[in-house]
Structure formats: structure tokens, C-alpha cells
Design a protein around this motif. Structure first.
Motif, PDB file in Angstrom:
ATOM      1  N   MET A   1       0.740  -1.099  -0.149  1.00  0.00           N
ATOM      2  CA  MET A   1       0.005  -0.067  -0.123  1.00  0.00           C
ATOM      3  C   MET A   1       0.905   1.249  -0.073  1.00  0.00           C
ATOM      4  N   SER A   2       1.808   1.348   0.756  1.00  0.00           N
ATOM      5  CA  SER A   2       2.828   2.556   0.822  1.00  0.00           C
ATOM      6  C   SER A   2       3.603   2.700  -0.543  1.00  0.00           C
ATOM      7  N   ASN A   3       3.919   1.545  -1.228  1.00  0.00           N
ATOM      8  CA  ASN A   3       4.242   1.747  -2.432  1.00  0.00           C
ATOM      9  C   ASN A   3       3.268   2.408  -3.617  1.00  0.00           C
ATOM     10  N   LEU A   4       2.090   2.062  -3.529  1.00  0.00           N
ATOM     11  CA  LEU A   4       1.526   2.619  -4.149  1.00  0.00           C
ATOM     12  C   LEU A   4       1.151   4.245  -4.054  1.00  0.00           C
ATOM     13  N   ILE A   5       1.041   4.568  -2.793  1.00  0.00           N
ATOM     14  CA  ILE A   5       0.885   5.772  -2.203  1.00  0.00           C
ATOM     15  C   ILE A   5       2.230   6.752  -2.822  1.00  0.00           C
ATOM     16  N   ALA A   6       3.509   6.129  -2.751  1.00  0.00           N
ATOM     17  CA  ALA A   6       4.771   6.707  -3.039  1.00  0.00           C
ATOM     18  C   ALA A   6       4.857   6.947  -4.769  1.00  0.00           C
ATOM     19  N   ARG A   7       4.260   6.210  -5.262  1.00  0.00           N
ATOM     20  CA  ARG A   7       4.125   6.087  -6.655  1.00  0.00           C
ATOM     21  C   ARG A   7       3.208   7.377  -7.141  1.00  0.00           C
ATOM     22  N   PHE A   8       2.171   7.399  -6.389  1.00  0.00           N
ATOM     23  CA  PHE A   8       1.199   8.517  -6.650  1.00  0.00           C
ATOM     24  C   PHE A   8       1.707   9.828  -6.315  1.00  0.00           C
ATOM     25  N   VAL A   9       2.619  10.017  -5.343  1.00  0.00           N
ATOM     26  CA  VAL A   9       3.198  11.109  -5.041  1.00  0.00           C
ATOM     27  C   VAL A   9       4.169  11.509  -6.107  1.00  0.00           C
ATOM     28  N   LYS A  10       4.908  10.721  -6.520  1.00  0.00           N
ATOM     29  CA  LYS A  10       5.973  11.168  -7.576  1.00  0.00           C
ATOM     30  C   LYS A  10       5.447  11.252  -8.937  1.00  0.00           C
ATOM     31  N   ASP A  11       4.231  10.857  -9.127  1.00  0.00           N
ATOM     32  CA  ASP A  11       3.611  11.041 -10.568  1.00  0.00           C
ATOM     33  C   ASP A  11       3.620  12.335 -10.998  1.00  0.00           C
ATOM     34  N   GLU A  12       3.980  12.916 -12.129  1.00  0.00           N
ATOM     35  CA  GLU A  12       3.875  14.286 -12.310  1.00  0.00           C
ATOM     36  C   GLU A  12       3.167  14.575 -13.581  1.00  0.00           C
ATOM     37  N   SER A  13       2.694  13.501 -14.269  1.00  0.00           N
ATOM     38  CA  SER A  13       1.960  13.307 -15.596  1.00  0.00           C
ATOM     39  C   SER A  13       0.621  14.428 -15.414  1.00  0.00           C
ATOM     40  N   GLY A  14      -0.066  14.374 -14.529  1.00  0.00           N
ATOM     41  CA  GLY A  14      -0.994  15.288 -14.431  1.00  0.00           C
ATOM     42  C   GLY A  14      -0.596  16.793 -14.150  1.00  0.00           C
ATOM     43  N   ALA A  15       0.318  17.047 -13.624  1.00  0.00           N
ATOM     44  CA  ALA A  15       0.806  18.409 -13.522  1.00  0.00           C
ATOM     45  C   ALA A  15       1.046  18.974 -14.910  1.00  0.00           C
ATOM     46  N   THR A  16       1.690  18.094 -15.934  1.00  0.00           N
ATOM     47  CA  THR A  16       2.259  18.470 -16.791  1.00  0.00           C
ATOM     48  C   THR A  16       1.254  18.877 -17.848  1.00  0.00           C
ATOM     49  N   ALA A  17      -0.056  17.889 -18.033  1.00  0.00           N
ATOM     50  CA  ALA A  17      -0.861  18.476 -18.597  1.00  0.00           C
ATOM     51  C   ALA A  17      -1.794  19.672 -18.160  1.00  0.00           C
ATOM     52  N   ILE A  18      -1.738  19.879 -17.068  1.00  0.00           N
ATOM     53  CA  ILE A  18      -2.331  21.229 -16.445  1.00  0.00           C
ATOM     54  C   ILE A  18      -1.581  22.436 -16.815  1.00  0.00           C
ATOM     55  N   GLU A  19      -0.109  22.255 -16.887  1.00  0.00           N
ATOM     56  CA  GLU A  19       0.666  23.303 -17.332  1.00  0.00           C
ATOM     57  C   GLU A  19       0.484  23.552 -18.867  1.00  0.00           C
TER      58      GLU A  19
END
Length: 55
Positions: free
Chosen positions: A1-19
Motif C-alpha cells: 500500500m505504501s508503494n502505491l502512495i509513493a508512486r502516486f506522490v511522485k507521478d507528475e504527468s497530471g501536473a504536466t497536462a495542467i501546465e
């Protein structure tokens, strides 16, 4: 479960789309503003020509 949360926090693809969306919005606003200004100036020139031809 902590691995899933860590991947979610490091994922920046949504931020790039917003930019990219914000950049596209700013470019569109600049184009709309420029087109409005050109249209106003062009209308003034056509009115000058019309008035000159009428005299």
C-alpha cells in the motif's frame, strides 16, 4: 500500500497536462486580444477610406 502512495506522490504527468493547458489558454487569450485590436484598427481604416471616397 505504501508503494502505491509513493508512486502516486511522485507521478507528475497530471501536473504536466495542467501546465500545457494553462499555456494553451494564455496563447489563446493573446490571439483573441491581438485579433480584436487588428479588427478595430482595420475597421477604422475602412471607415477612413469610405469617408474619403464619399467626399
Amino acid at each position: 500500500m505504501s508503494n502505491l502512495i509513493a508512486r502516486f506522490v511522485k507521478d507528475e504527468s497530471g501536473a504536466t497536462a495542467i501546465e500545457y493547458g494553462l499555456i494553451a489558454t494564455l496563447i489563446a487569450l493573446a490571439i483573441i486580444t491581438a485579433a480584436g485590436s487588428v479588427g478595430t484598427n482595420l475597421e477604422a481604416r475602412f471607415n477612413e477610406v469610405r469617408d474619403a471616397l464619399a467626399n
